[in-house]
Write a protein that holds these residues in place. Structure first.
Motif, PDB file in Angstrom:
ATOM      1  N   ASP A 102       0.650  -1.264   0.029  1.00 45.16           N
ATOM      2  CA  ASP A 102      -0.010   0.029  -0.096  1.00 45.16           C
ATOM      3  C   ASP A 102       1.108   1.328   0.074  1.00 45.16           C
ATOM      4  OD1 ASP A 102      -2.383  -1.614  -0.003  1.00 45.16           O
ATOM      5  OD2 ASP A 102      -2.762  -1.524   2.058  1.00 45.16           O
ATOM      6  N   ALA A 103       1.986   1.308   0.742  1.00 47.54           N
ATOM      7  CA  ALA A 103       3.008   2.365   0.965  1.00 47.54           C
ATOM      8  C   ALA A 103       3.451   2.544  -0.479  1.00 47.54           C
ATOM      9  CB  ALA A 103       3.874   2.202   1.963  1.00 47.54           C
ATOM     10  N   TYR A 104       4.129   1.413  -1.101  1.00 55.30           N
ATOM     11  CA  TYR A 104       4.438   1.591  -2.418  1.00 55.30           C
ATOM     12  C   TYR A 104       3.521   2.182  -3.513  1.00 55.30           C
ATOM     13  CZ  TYR A 104       6.987   0.563  -6.785  1.00 55.30           C
ATOM     14  OH  TYR A 104       7.745   0.588  -7.937  1.00 55.30           O
ATOM     15  N   MET A 105       2.369   1.702  -3.525  1.00 54.15           N
ATOM     16  CA  MET A 105       1.351   2.256  -4.258  1.00 54.15           C
ATOM     17  C   MET A 105       1.041   3.525  -4.182  1.00 54.15           C
ATOM     18  SD  MET A 105       1.445  -0.164  -6.652  1.00 54.15           S
ATOM     19  CE  MET A 105       0.231   0.543  -7.664  1.00 54.15           C
ATOM     20  N   MET A 106       0.972   3.940  -2.844  1.00 48.77           N
ATOM     21  CA  MET A 106       0.717   5.341  -2.567  1.00 48.77           C
ATOM     22  C   MET A 106       1.567   6.486  -3.113  1.00 48.77           C
ATOM     23  SD  MET A 106      -1.525   7.438  -1.114  1.00 48.77           S
ATOM     24  CE  MET A 106      -2.496   6.936   0.199  1.00 48.77           C
ATOM     25  N   THR A 107       3.005   5.711  -2.900  1.00 46.89           N
ATOM     26  CA  THR A 107       3.983   6.783  -3.205  1.00 46.89           C
ATOM     27  C   THR A 107       4.455   6.660  -5.000  1.00 46.89           C
ATOM     28  OG1 THR A 107       5.010   6.251  -1.037  1.00 46.89           O
ATOM     29  CG2 THR A 107       6.483   7.346  -2.696  1.00 46.89           C
ATOM     30  N   LEU A 108       4.499   5.646  -5.307  1.00 49.96           N
ATOM     31  CA  LEU A 108       5.101   5.400  -6.762  1.00 49.96           C
ATOM     32  C   LEU A 108       3.925   4.909  -7.864  1.00 49.96           C
ATOM     33  CD1 LEU A 108       8.146   3.864  -5.692  1.00 49.96           C
ATOM     34  CD2 LEU A 108       8.080   6.191  -6.629  1.00 49.96           C
ATOM     35  N   GLY A 109       2.910   4.368  -7.280  1.00 49.92           N
ATOM     36  CA  GLY A 109       1.848   4.004  -8.227  1.00 49.92           C
ATOM     37  C   GLY A 109       1.100   5.196  -9.006  1.00 49.92           C
ATOM     38  N   GLN A 110       1.648   5.682  -9.628  1.00 50.43           N
ATOM     39  CA  GLN A 110       1.262   6.965 -10.469  1.00 50.43           C
ATOM     40  C   GLN A 110       0.243   6.278 -11.486  1.00 50.43           C
ATOM     41  OE1 GLN A 110       4.837   8.574 -12.435  1.00 50.43           O
ATOM     42  NE2 GLN A 110       5.184   9.387 -10.664  1.00 50.43           N
ATOM     43  N   SER A 111      -0.738   7.042 -11.563  1.00 54.99           N
ATOM     44  CA  SER A 111      -1.982   6.733 -12.636  1.00 54.99           C
ATOM     45  C   SER A 111      -1.321   7.078 -14.166  1.00 54.99           C
ATOM     46  CB  SER A 111      -3.047   7.963 -12.349  1.00 54.99           C
ATOM     47  OG  SER A 111      -3.897   7.906 -13.440  1.00 54.99           O
ATOM     48  N   TRP A 112      -1.772   6.118 -14.783  1.00 51.71           N
ATOM     49  CA  TRP A 112      -1.550   6.149 -16.321  1.00 51.71           C
ATOM     50  C   TRP A 112      -1.673   7.411 -16.805  1.00 51.71           C
ATOM     51  CZ3 TRP A 112      -5.125   7.234 -19.763  1.00 51.71           C
ATOM     52  CH2 TRP A 112      -6.145   6.889 -19.722  1.00 51.71           C
ATOM     53  N   VAL A 113      -2.781   8.154 -16.385  1.00 50.37           N
ATOM     54  CA  VAL A 113      -2.937   9.481 -17.061  1.00 50.37           C
ATOM     55  C   VAL A 113      -1.888  10.433 -16.406  1.00 50.37           C
ATOM     56  CG1 VAL A 113      -4.546  11.284 -16.828  1.00 50.37           C
ATOM     57  CG2 VAL A 113      -5.500   9.092 -16.818  1.00 50.37           C
ATOM     58  N   PHE A 114      -1.236  10.308 -15.377  1.00 49.70           N
ATOM     59  CA  PHE A 114      -0.216  11.156 -15.164  1.00 49.70           C
ATOM     60  C   PHE A 114       0.942  11.006 -16.004  1.00 49.70           C
ATOM     61  CE2 PHE A 114      -2.479  12.178 -11.367  1.00 49.70           C
ATOM     62  CZ  PHE A 114      -1.893  13.624 -10.949  1.00 49.70           C
ATOM     63  N   VAL A 115       1.206   9.640 -16.251  1.00 53.45           N
ATOM     64  CA  VAL A 115       2.573   9.290 -17.030  1.00 53.45           C
ATOM     65  C   VAL A 115       2.142   9.665 -18.497  1.00 53.45           C
ATOM     66  CG1 VAL A 115       3.669   7.239 -18.095  1.00 53.45           C
ATOM     67  CG2 VAL A 115       2.894   7.290 -15.656  1.00 53.45           C
ATOM     68  N   ILE A 116       1.312   9.659 -19.053  1.00 58.00           N
ATOM     69  CA  ILE A 116       0.740  10.121 -20.593  1.00 58.00           C
ATOM     70  C   ILE A 116       1.039  11.692 -20.325  1.00 58.00           C
ATOM     71  CG2 ILE A 116      -1.060  10.285 -22.132  1.00 58.00           C
ATOM     72  CD1 ILE A 116      -1.889   7.457 -21.538  1.00 58.00           C
ATOM     73  N   ALA A 117       0.225  12.170 -19.406  1.00 59.19           N
ATOM     74  CA  ALA A 117       0.456  13.779 -19.476  1.00 59.19           C
ATOM     75  C   ALA A 117       1.792  14.243 -19.332  1.00 59.19           C
ATOM     76  CB  ALA A 117      -0.457  14.239 -18.261  1.00 59.19           C
TER      77      ALA A 117
END
Length: 197
Positions: A102-117
């Motif tokens: 959960d901590a990993y995903m909260m910190t680094l689990g970026q949404s694909w929308v953020f990556v594309i943006a």
């Protein structure tokens, strides 16, 4: 800075590190502590890196030319893509505990929308910055403005235009479309974020 291959290599390394760092910390939204247009002014933490990215792009463009600056931009894109791919892959690996996952995903689990943006905004704004920098340099040279005297003008103007494009595209895709701010009547919040960045 002298125009040496060693200095170019150092600039390229720092450039790539700043881009990767900007993407990793982009999901943190900072409140700048004041309002504009009735909304709090916010900024992604990734924006802390981009002034330095622009300075390096302009330095490479000034010393080694726009062809090398474009190579730096493409290299930076590849570095960001590889980094993002491994961050996503690591998110799918089993964690020792649920809390760690959960901590990993909260910190680094970026949404694909953020990556594309981020990747879209980076490519378009960087190539725009390089183009504007070169156009101003040519205009200055045609008027007899020396290289040294015109350097700060072309760097500031190209950076401001590039960053405005970057912020508009990133915020428009990530928050306007990704979070639905366009349809939720939060255009003021989007404008604040663009202006702050």
């Amino acid at each position: 800075m002298q125009k040496t291959e060693k200095n170019l290599n150092y600039l390229m390394m720092v450039f790539a590190i700043l881009l990767i760092t900007a993407n990793v910390v982009a999901s943190k939204i900072m409140n700048l502590g004041f309002n504009l247009f009735g909304n709090p002014v916010t900024l992604t933490a990734g924006a802390l890196c981009y002034p330095f990215v622009s300075m390096i792009t302009d330095t490479i463009n000034e010393k080694w030319g726009d062809k090398v600056a474009k190579q730096a931009v493409i290299g930076g894109f590849i570095c960001q893509f590889i980094s993002t791919a491994f961050i996503v892959i690591a998110g799918f690996t089993p964690a020792v505990t649920v809390e760690m996952q959960d901590a990993y995903m909260m910190t680094l689990g970026q949404s694909w929308v953020f990556v594309i943006a981020s990747l879209t905004a980076y490519l378009i704004s960087s190539f725009t910055d390089i183009f504007v920098f070169g156009a101003i340099r040519k205009a200055q040279e045609s008027k007899g403005i020396t290289e040294y005297k015109g350097r700060s003008t072309r760097a500031y103007v190209s950076t401001i235009i590039g960053q405005l494009i970057d912020s508009t595209i990133f915020v428009g895709i990530a928050f306007g479309l990704g979070f639905g701010w366009i349809w939720n009547g939060q255009l003021g919040a989007m404008l604040n974020m663009i202006v702050a960045q």
